[in-house]
Design a protein around this motif. Structure first.
Motif, PDB file in Angstrom:
ATOM      1  N   GLU A   7       0.826  -1.204   0.000  1.00  0.00           N
ATOM      2  CA  GLU A   7       0.000   0.000   0.000  1.00  0.00           C
ATOM      3  C   GLU A   7       0.865   1.260   0.000  1.00  0.00           C
ATOM      4  O   GLU A   7       0.577   2.217  -0.719  1.00  0.00           O
ATOM      5  CB  GLU A   7      -0.927   0.008   1.210  1.00  0.00           C
ATOM      6  CG  GLU A   7      -2.059  -0.980   1.126  1.00  0.00           C
ATOM      7  CD  GLU A   7      -2.902  -0.986   2.389  1.00  0.00           C
ATOM      8  OE1 GLU A   7      -2.838   0.000   3.169  1.00  0.00           O
ATOM      9  OE2 GLU A   7      -3.629  -1.965   2.597  1.00  0.00           O
ATOM     10  N   SER A  11       1.013   4.109  -2.855  1.00  0.00           N
ATOM     11  CA  SER A  11       0.671   5.491  -2.540  1.00  0.00           C
ATOM     12  C   SER A  11       1.811   6.449  -2.861  1.00  0.00           C
ATOM     13  O   SER A  11       1.571   7.606  -3.216  1.00  0.00           O
ATOM     14  CB  SER A  11       0.246   5.630  -1.079  1.00  0.00           C
ATOM     15  OG  SER A  11       1.306   5.350  -0.211  1.00  0.00           O
ATOM     16  N   ASP A  18      -1.968  13.371  -5.797  1.00  0.00           N
ATOM     17  CA  ASP A  18      -2.789  13.477  -4.598  1.00  0.00           C
ATOM     18  C   ASP A  18      -2.449  14.725  -3.784  1.00  0.00           C
ATOM     19  O   ASP A  18      -3.346  15.425  -3.298  1.00  0.00           O
ATOM     20  CB  ASP A  18      -2.633  12.229  -3.731  1.00  0.00           C
ATOM     21  CG  ASP A  18      -3.253  10.997  -4.369  1.00  0.00           C
ATOM     22  OD1 ASP A  18      -3.964  11.133  -5.381  1.00  0.00           O
ATOM     23  OD2 ASP A  18      -3.013   9.888  -3.856  1.00  0.00           O
ATOM     24  N   SER A  60      -9.533  11.644  -1.588  1.00  0.00           N
ATOM     25  CA  SER A  60     -10.060  11.927  -0.255  1.00  0.00           C
ATOM     26  C   SER A  60      -9.071  12.832   0.467  1.00  0.00           C
ATOM     27  O   SER A  60      -7.941  12.426   0.742  1.00  0.00           O
ATOM     28  CB  SER A  60     -10.251  10.633   0.530  1.00  0.00           C
ATOM     29  OG  SER A  60     -10.507  10.924   1.887  1.00  0.00           O
ATOM     30  N   GLN A  62      -9.180  13.723   3.480  1.00  0.00           N
ATOM     31  CA  GLN A  62      -8.890  13.123   4.785  1.00  0.00           C
ATOM     32  C   GLN A  62      -7.758  12.110   4.684  1.00  0.00           C
ATOM     33  O   GLN A  62      -6.878  12.073   5.536  1.00  0.00           O
ATOM     34  CB  GLN A  62     -10.122  12.416   5.338  1.00  0.00           C
ATOM     35  CG  GLN A  62     -11.227  13.347   5.736  1.00  0.00           C
ATOM     36  CD  GLN A  62     -12.482  12.588   6.147  1.00  0.00           C
ATOM     37  OE1 GLN A  62     -12.662  11.433   5.787  1.00  0.00           O
ATOM     38  NE2 GLN A  62     -13.348  13.247   6.876  1.00  0.00           N
ATOM     39  N   LYS A  63      -7.778  11.280   3.657  1.00  0.00           N
ATOM     40  CA  LYS A  63      -6.749  10.248   3.519  1.00  0.00           C
ATOM     41  C   LYS A  63      -5.377  10.837   3.222  1.00  0.00           C
ATOM     42  O   LYS A  63      -4.365  10.300   3.637  1.00  0.00           O
ATOM     43  CB  LYS A  63      -7.134   9.251   2.431  1.00  0.00           C
ATOM     44  CG  LYS A  63      -8.256   8.340   2.832  1.00  0.00           C
ATOM     45  CD  LYS A  63      -8.560   7.339   1.741  1.00  0.00           C
ATOM     46  CE  LYS A  63      -9.717   6.447   2.134  1.00  0.00           C
ATOM     47  NZ  LYS A  63     -10.055   5.502   1.063  1.00  0.00           N
ATOM     48  N   SER A  66      -4.325  12.922   6.682  1.00  0.00           N
ATOM     49  CA  SER A  66      -4.412  12.295   7.999  1.00  0.00           C
ATOM     50  C   SER A  66      -4.218  10.789   7.891  1.00  0.00           C
ATOM     51  O   SER A  66      -3.863  10.277   6.840  1.00  0.00           O
ATOM     52  CB  SER A  66      -5.772  12.604   8.629  1.00  0.00           C
ATOM     53  OG  SER A  66      -6.793  11.989   7.871  1.00  0.00           O
ATOM     54  N   ASN A  67      -4.494  10.100   8.995  1.00  0.00           N
ATOM     55  CA  ASN A  67      -4.443   8.646   8.992  1.00  0.00           C
ATOM     56  C   ASN A  67      -5.642   8.121   9.780  1.00  0.00           C
ATOM     57  O   ASN A  67      -6.390   8.897  10.376  1.00  0.00           O
ATOM     58  CB  ASN A  67      -3.123   8.133   9.570  1.00  0.00           C
ATOM     59  CG  ASN A  67      -2.898   8.606  10.992  1.00  0.00           C
ATOM     60  OD1 ASN A  67      -3.787   8.525  11.832  1.00  0.00           O
ATOM     61  ND2 ASN A  67      -1.698   9.109  11.259  1.00  0.00           N
ATOM     62  N   ALA A  68      -5.819   6.805   9.794  1.00  0.00           N
ATOM     63  CA  ALA A  68      -6.995   6.205  10.431  1.00  0.00           C
ATOM     64  C   ALA A  68      -7.100   6.554  11.913  1.00  0.00           C
ATOM     65  O   ALA A  68      -8.204   6.781  12.432  1.00  0.00           O
ATOM     66  CB  ALA A  68      -6.965   4.695  10.239  1.00  0.00           C
TER      67      ALA A  68
END
Length: 81
Positions: A7, A11, A18, A60, A62-63, A66-68
C-alpha cells in the motif's frame, strides 16, 4: 506487513497528484458549498488525467492529510468527517 508495504509503495507513486489536489483544496475551498467543492475536485482530477499525472482513482482529502487513528480521534471528539 507485506500488505502495508504494498500500500505504501502504491501510494508513493500517486503522491504528486494526490498532494496537488490536496493543496488546491486547502488553498481554494474557502466558504464554497460541498457541491461546488466536489466540482472543483472533479475538474482538478480531469486535469491530472489529461496531463498523465499519477493520482488515486478516488480522492479523499482526509486520507491525504491524515491517517486512520487521527480520523477515529476526530470522530470520538464529535468533529465532522
Amino acid at each position: 506487513w507485506k500488505e502495508t508495504a504494498e500500500e505504501i509503495s502504491e501510494s508513493i507513486g500517486l503522491l504528486v497528484g494526490d498532494v496537488f489536489v490536496a493543496s488546491a483544496c486547502v488553498a481554494y475551498y474557502g466558504a464554497f458549498t460541498g457541491e461546488y467543492r466536489q466540482s472543483l475536485v472533479d475538474t482538478w482530477m480531469t486535469s491530472l488525467e489529461e496531463n498523465e499525472i499519477p493520482h488515486a482513482a478516488e480522492f479523499s482529502l482526509q486520507k491525504v492529510l491524515s491517517n486512520a487513528v487521527q480520523i477515529r480521534e476526530w470522530s470520538i471528539w464529535g468533529l465532522p468527517l
